[in-house]
Design a protein around this motif. Sequence first.
Motif, PDB file in Angstrom:
ATOM      1  N   ARG A   1     -24.063 -70.231  62.610  1.00 29.84           N
ATOM      2  CA  ARG A   1     -24.831 -71.088  63.515  1.00 29.84           C
ATOM      3  C   ARG A   1     -24.276 -72.507  63.582  1.00 29.84           C
ATOM      4  NH1 ARG A   1     -25.595 -67.097  65.104  1.00 29.84           N
ATOM      5  NH2 ARG A   1     -27.490 -65.904  65.553  1.00 29.84           N
TER       6      ARG A   1
ATOM      7  N   SER B   1     -25.223 -67.935  74.129  1.00 29.36           N
ATOM      8  CA  SER B   1     -26.563 -68.512  74.022  1.00 29.36           C
ATOM      9  C   SER B   1     -27.495 -67.935  75.078  1.00 29.36           C
ATOM     10  CB  SER B   1     -26.476 -70.042  74.152  1.00 29.36           C
ATOM     11  OG  SER B   1     -27.760 -70.629  74.153  1.00 29.36           O
TER      12      SER B   1
ATOM     13  N   HIS C   1     -28.650 -64.518  74.335  1.00 32.80           N
ATOM     14  CA  HIS C   1     -29.506 -64.404  73.142  1.00 32.80           C
ATOM     15  C   HIS C   1     -30.578 -65.503  73.163  1.00 32.80           C
ATOM     16  CE1 HIS C   1     -25.724 -62.399  72.103  1.00 32.80           C
ATOM     17  NE2 HIS C   1     -26.433 -61.648  71.293  1.00 32.80           N
TER      18      HIS C   1
ATOM     19  N   HIS D   1     -32.436 -67.905  70.142  1.00 32.94           N
ATOM     20  CA  HIS D   1     -31.620 -68.010  68.932  1.00 32.94           C
ATOM     21  C   HIS D   1     -31.903 -69.319  68.200  1.00 32.94           C
ATOM     22  CE1 HIS D   1     -28.905 -71.050  70.655  1.00 32.94           C
ATOM     23  NE2 HIS D   1     -28.854 -70.327  71.755  1.00 32.94           N
TER      24      HIS D   1
ATOM     25  N   ARG E   1     -35.117 -74.010  69.579  1.00 33.94           N
ATOM     26  CA  ARG E   1     -34.545 -72.665  69.741  1.00 33.94           C
ATOM     27  C   ARG E   1     -33.826 -72.533  71.080  1.00 33.94           C
ATOM     28  NH1 ARG E   1     -35.688 -68.433  66.313  1.00 33.94           N
ATOM     29  NH2 ARG E   1     -37.383 -68.780  64.796  1.00 33.94           N
TER      30      ARG E   1
ATOM     31  N   ASP F   1     -33.341 -65.341  64.585  1.00 31.24           N
ATOM     32  CA  ASP F   1     -33.361 -65.435  66.043  1.00 31.24           C
ATOM     33  C   ASP F   1     -34.581 -64.708  66.591  1.00 31.24           C
ATOM     34  OD1 ASP F   1     -30.994 -66.755  65.785  1.00 31.24           O
ATOM     35  OD2 ASP F   1     -29.731 -65.153  66.553  1.00 31.24           O
TER      36      ASP F   1
END
Length: 380
Positions: A86, A160, A163, A166, A242, A377
Amino acid sequence: MKMCWMTVCALAVAGSAMAQVDVAAQRKQDKLVHLNEIQVIGSHNSYHTGFAPSARKYLEKVNPKALRALDYSHPALDVQLTGGVRQLEIDVFADTKGGRFAHMDVDDKIKAAGLPADPPFDPDHVMDKPGFKVMHVQGLDQRSSCQTFVACLTTVRAWSKAHPGHMPIFLLIETKEGEVKELPAAPKTEAFTPAVFDLLDAEIRSVFKPGEMILPDEVRGRHATLNEAIKTGGWPTLEKARGRVVFLMDQRKVESIYTEGHPSLRGRILFTNAEPGQPDAAFIEENDGTKAVIDGLVKQGYLVRTRTDEGTEQARTNDTTRRDTALATGAQIISTDYPGAEPSSWTGYKVELPGGMVARCNPLNAPVGCVSALLQDAGK
């Protein structure tokens, strides 16, 4: 249903009820945990793909010490993100006119040594075009999974978007300039001036939209300085963080250049690696810092990055001393050449969080009741 904050009892509920409880628990916790109250694993020189065969043979002959230190590589950035990293580190060279780094001097050395030519490092000739380039050492170590800054950022943004939910992704940017002693004929670098930094910010904005980044202006809020803000709870909660990225500056020597005309980083994108207490100070690197030093900074509200290994040495002997110390600190970003999905080929040395989690509650400053299982996530 009553939620267990001090345990992972929510994860013991079976079937569809488990997913419902997890989502509810995660959303509730996201309102409490701030960006600086987690811990994640990052990769060092994340773009680095290593040396081609003849370059390796040449460097092994003329500078085996350098080859030993540079003998690591990473897969593509999106593969690393899928593997749990990350934080990604990207080295950038200014190339406002294009073509500055279109030829590697080491290729000439390879030819002179009678070694077979390596495959072209730039088959698509992207180095001919203006824009920031991504590599480790000009003229010598230029093979990257994404050769332009825009290409690297585009890969991260695509991952990104694929997902959503995340954990925030930290993008550590190192601006490179200087000569290569081993290769006097290597390209001369372009200096990072305030105007060049304007171009860097512009390239970032050409890929990421404002709402997709956590910016210094957002963290500062109504405070007079960024430093004042982070010492009084200015970092956003995970509810707001997030699915977003955070840009950080790797080296300190250009801090004053980047902040020129932008006091306390007003209007800028990157959080500088600043001297503690300065108006722009929110992020600090302590790559060799002791636990006491790192923890002292984290307690003040700083975001801290540290490293667990360097120059492949720990990976060759499976020396976990530095790794274990780093993981025990409150540093939010733990950087390595060997994240969990990329163990050392020599010893299996790797750096990961318990259970292979992408994030955990910060061991120093996480709020009471924080559950690491709920920091993964969203939707997983």
